[in-house]
Each structure stands twice: as C-alpha cells, then as structure tokens.
Motif scaffolding. Sequence first.
Motif, PDB file in Angstrom:
ATOM      1  N   PHE A  67       0.823  -1.196   0.000  1.00 25.19           N
ATOM      2  CA  PHE A  67       0.000   0.000   0.000  1.00 25.19           C
ATOM      3  C   PHE A  67       0.856   1.244   0.000  1.00 25.19           C
ATOM      4  CE2 PHE A  67      -3.307  -2.582   0.068  1.00 25.19           C
ATOM      5  CZ  PHE A  67      -3.783  -3.061   1.271  1.00 25.19           C
ATOM      6  N   SER A  68       0.287   2.290  -0.486  1.00 30.33           N
ATOM      7  CA  SER A  68       1.022   3.532  -0.584  1.00 30.33           C
ATOM      8  C   SER A  68       0.211   4.668  -0.010  1.00 30.33           C
ATOM      9  CB  SER A  68       1.310   3.858  -2.045  1.00 30.33           C
ATOM     10  OG  SER A  68       2.052   2.850  -2.601  1.00 30.33           O
ATOM     11  N   ARG A  69       0.918   5.655   0.456  1.00 24.81           N
ATOM     12  CA  ARG A  69       0.188   6.790   0.972  1.00 24.81           C
ATOM     13  C   ARG A  69       0.573   8.100   0.328  1.00 24.81           C
ATOM     14  NH1 ARG A  69      -2.449   8.726   5.130  1.00 24.81           N
ATOM     15  NH2 ARG A  69      -2.116  10.846   5.711  1.00 24.81           N
ATOM     16  N   ASN A  70       1.828   8.315   0.167  1.00 21.98           N
ATOM     17  CA  ASN A  70       2.241   9.672  -0.096  1.00 21.98           C
ATOM     18  C   ASN A  70       2.813   9.884  -1.472  1.00 21.98           C
ATOM     19  OD1 ASN A  70       1.741  11.756   1.446  1.00 21.98           O
ATOM     20  ND2 ASN A  70       3.411  11.452   2.872  1.00 21.98           N
TER      21      ASN A  70
ATOM     22  N   GLU B 290     -10.223   1.405   2.210  1.00 20.69           N
ATOM     23  CA  GLU B 290      -9.327   1.214   3.356  1.00 20.69           C
ATOM     24  C   GLU B 290      -8.515   2.480   3.617  1.00 20.69           C
ATOM     25  OE1 GLU B 290      -7.337  -2.457   3.856  1.00 20.69           O
ATOM     26  OE2 GLU B 290      -5.680  -1.584   4.975  1.00 20.69           O
ATOM     27  N   GLU B 291      -7.991   3.072   2.552  1.00 21.58           N
ATOM     28  CA  GLU B 291      -7.188   4.282   2.745  1.00 21.58           C
ATOM     29  C   GLU B 291      -8.021   5.417   3.354  1.00 21.58           C
ATOM     30  OE1 GLU B 291      -4.044   4.330   2.577  1.00 21.58           O
ATOM     31  OE2 GLU B 291      -3.778   2.382   1.655  1.00 21.58           O
ATOM     32  N   ILE B 292      -9.262   5.562   2.899  1.00 24.94           N
ATOM     33  CA  ILE B 292     -10.066   6.665   3.445  1.00 24.94           C
ATOM     34  C   ILE B 292     -10.468   6.359   4.889  1.00 24.94           C
ATOM     35  CG2 ILE B 292     -12.469   6.074   2.842  1.00 24.94           C
ATOM     36  CD1 ILE B 292     -10.761   9.449   2.282  1.00 24.94           C
TER      37      ILE B 292
ATOM     38  N   ALA C 156      -1.746   7.248  13.301  1.00 24.33           N
ATOM     39  CA  ALA C 156      -3.046   6.578  13.424  1.00 24.33           C
ATOM     40  C   ALA C 156      -3.439   5.910  12.106  1.00 24.33           C
ATOM     41  CB  ALA C 156      -4.116   7.575  13.866  1.00 24.33           C
ATOM     42  N   HIS C 157      -3.130   6.575  10.994  1.00 22.21           N
ATOM     43  CA  HIS C 157      -3.404   5.979   9.677  1.00 22.21           C
ATOM     44  C   HIS C 157      -2.681   4.629   9.550  1.00 22.21           C
ATOM     45  CE1 HIS C 157      -4.012   6.331   5.166  1.00 22.21           C
ATOM     46  NE2 HIS C 157      -3.085   5.392   5.246  1.00 22.21           N
ATOM     47  N   GLU C 158      -1.400   4.634   9.855  1.00 23.21           N
ATOM     48  CA  GLU C 158      -0.626   3.387   9.758  1.00 23.21           C
ATOM     49  C   GLU C 158      -1.142   2.336  10.740  1.00 23.21           C
ATOM     50  OE1 GLU C 158       1.546   2.709   7.392  1.00 23.21           O
ATOM     51  OE2 GLU C 158       1.063   4.681   6.631  1.00 23.21           O
TER      52      GLU C 158
ATOM     53  N   ARG D 168       2.121  -0.231   2.811  1.00 23.17           N
ATOM     54  CA  ARG D 168       2.951   0.870   2.361  1.00 23.17           C
ATOM     55  C   ARG D 168       2.033   2.008   1.974  1.00 23.17           C
ATOM     56  NH1 ARG D 168       7.688   2.195   0.630  1.00 23.17           N
ATOM     57  NH2 ARG D 168       7.857   3.741  -0.984  1.00 23.17           N
ATOM     58  N   CYS D 169       2.268   3.155   2.545  1.00 20.98           N
ATOM     59  CA  CYS D 169       1.407   4.281   2.275  1.00 20.98           C
ATOM     60  C   CYS D 169       2.144   5.324   1.477  1.00 20.98           C
ATOM     61  CB  CYS D 169       0.872   4.853   3.580  1.00 20.98           C
ATOM     62  SG  CYS D 169      -0.306   3.734   4.295  1.00 20.98           S
ATOM     63  N   GLY D 170       1.954   5.341   0.218  1.00 21.03           N
ATOM     64  CA  GLY D 170       2.536   6.316  -0.696  1.00 21.03           C
ATOM     65  C   GLY D 170       1.673   6.252  -1.926  1.00 21.03           C
TER      66      GLY D 170
ATOM     67  N   MET E  31      -4.089   1.988  11.795  1.00 24.77           N
ATOM     68  CA  MET E  31      -5.354   1.431  11.295  1.00 24.77           C
ATOM     69  C   MET E  31      -5.085   0.321  10.284  1.00 24.77           C
ATOM     70  SD  MET E  31      -8.629   1.296  11.369  1.00 24.77           S
ATOM     71  CE  MET E  31      -9.775   0.443  10.284  1.00 24.77           C
ATOM     72  N   HIS E  32      -4.052   0.483   9.463  1.00 21.38           N
ATOM     73  CA  HIS E  32      -3.665  -0.621   8.576  1.00 21.38           C
ATOM     74  C   HIS E  32      -3.246  -1.839   9.402  1.00 21.38           C
ATOM     75  CE1 HIS E  32      -3.949   1.210   4.676  1.00 21.38           C
ATOM     76  NE2 HIS E  32      -3.019   2.118   4.890  1.00 21.38           N
ATOM     77  N   VAL E  33      -2.498  -1.592  10.467  1.00 16.34           N
ATOM     78  CA  VAL E  33      -2.091  -2.691  11.347  1.00 16.34           C
ATOM     79  C   VAL E  33      -3.331  -3.367  11.932  1.00 16.34           C
ATOM     80  CG1 VAL E  33      -0.910  -3.252  13.518  1.00 16.34           C
ATOM     81  CG2 VAL E  33       0.134  -1.630  11.923  1.00 16.34           C
TER      82      VAL E  33
HETATM   83 ZN   LIG Z   1      -2.480   3.876   3.920  1.00  9.85          ZN
END
Ligand SMILES: [Zn+2]
Length: 315
Positions: free
Chosen positions: A4-7, A242-244, A203-205, A25-27, A207-209
């Motif tokens: 996963f990516s976030r940024n 999931e991201e939102i 908190a975002h990360e 992965r958040c990007g 929540m993925h956990v």
């Molecule tokens: Zn994310």
Amino acid sequence: MKNFSRNGATAQRSSAISFVAPWRRCGRNLLLATLVLVSLSTAHAQSDPTKPGSHSTRVRPSMSAESKALLEDAIGVVCTQAKLDPNSSIAIDEMQARPSLPVTSPDARAGAERAQRLLPVAKSLIISSLRQLAGEYGFQKSPTFQVKLRLAIARVSDVRRVRPDMEARDNASVYLSRPHVITFGTIFLAGLRSDEGMISVLAHELMHVADGDNDSLRPLVSAVGNKASDLTGLDIHGQRSEEITCDLIGAMAVRAYIVSTPDYESIARRLARSIQHNCVELDEGDEDHLSPRNTIRAILALNPGLVRELINDRF
Ligand SMILES: [Zn+2]
C-alpha cells in the motif's frame, strides 16, 4: 501480501519496496499486487451484503447543497491554515519534490523523536477511535466483528517502534516481516511539523495494522467507503475505502487528542493539521487513493463535526 502507498502524488517509484516484503505501504506508488488486491477486496465486499454496516437495504446518504458549500469552506480553512500556520504539515507533492534527507539531519531526528514519543498516545487514540467508528456503523451488535476488533486492538498494542528510513522518503509503512515497527521516511518525518500532523499519520498506519493482512475489518471499511461514495459521488471502493478509513481514523484520533490537550492555539488550526498534507497543487489520485484534495473532501463528508469545528473556530 499487500503493498500500500500513501504519499507522493506523481512519481512511480518502486525502489523503496524492492528489497523487503512490504505489508502496508502508504505512498502513491502504484503496484501490480495492489491492483489484484483491489479486485479481491471488492469481490469480498460485495459477497456479504447482510452484514452490519452493509448499505444494501439502507437509504443512501446524501449531502444538501448547503452542507456541500460548508464543506468547501472548511477545505478553504484547512488549506489557508497550511499557509498561515508555522507548524503546518508540508503538502505531499511538495514533500515528494524534496531531496532525500539523511536520518541524522536535525529535522529528521526531531521528527523521529516526535513520532516515537507520540506512538503510545496514537495507539491509545486509534483504539478508542476504532471502537467509536465501529459503534457508529452498527458493528457493536455483531459478536463476530467484536472478536475481530479485539484481535485488531491486540495487533495495534504490539506496535513498539518508529524506524526512520531515508530511502522511504515521503512514505510510511508497516512491513509484514516486522509488524511491531512503523517505517517512516525522513522527508515525511520532517514534513509533519506538529503533534497533530504526526498523530494523524501514525493513526493511519496503525489502522492498517488493525486491519491486518487478512482485511479483518473489511465490513467496517467497506461501510465507510460506501458512505463516502454516496456522500461525495466519488468512487471509493476496494483499497480506496481502506485508505479513506485510515485517514478518517487519523482525523478522529487528532480530534480526540485536541480535546484531551487544550492549549492556546485555535481548534481549527490544530484540526487542520490532521489533513492539510493533502493541500496539494498537483492533485492526482490513483486506483488505490483518491486525489489528495478529494481525500480531504471525503474525510470531511464522513465527519460533519469536523466541518463545523473548522468553520466555527477559524479565527
Ligand atoms: Zn495507507
């Protein structure tokens, strides 16, 4: 396996994920594995329409013209504060354009210390926010979901450390091989210049956990995505939901933090920090993420209380 990516809004970077097996992965790096997962997740969400939170039998929520106008005003407050607030979060397109930052640089060090210091707070806040969200979407009556929630909370409780990583640049991740560690790019660490900005990303990360590698909270995540889609008219399903949900939990966690730590700064300024890294010039999304500005739009649509507080306390 999930990637996963976030940024980051534009580049198709993959170097940071090639040497490890990333779990979360958040990007904004678009990965083939994620595409497969989106279709799997969507199929799963559609296969169980009778669970609590399903939108199959409910009246679809919508927003009045007045609510939409207020929401746009609130976005204006968030992104104006991005310019006025000396501790505002840097926009993610601006972060992405910056050169890599050594772990030993003062800004990266300060960010890493802030993140590690706030990790216990963020864990506590995400757990209470997750329970609150599950209640709001009617999942408190589902024994099956309550079991999943307890396991999710246990996973969050096990996270112990933030690891600064220059290669991760403007991303934050949790890797399957090290579920107790949040890996944080140094540009991202330095770009989140307030406790509120840092808590929202932690908190975002987390929540993925909480969701884990089996999408264990998928019924709640789908319900949030469906509601966001109805309210905004945007396509928020699969991985986007999931991201939102992670972003929404981040904003909820920050709001709870502000309530518990009153200070001389305005509530609007502090709230704005939870989402203002999305105040980009280059507003691009991908299959897994809404564009940054639509991300703000969806978070505020899902949480009208934030809109009211941003508008009423803007000065
Ligand atoms: Zn994310």
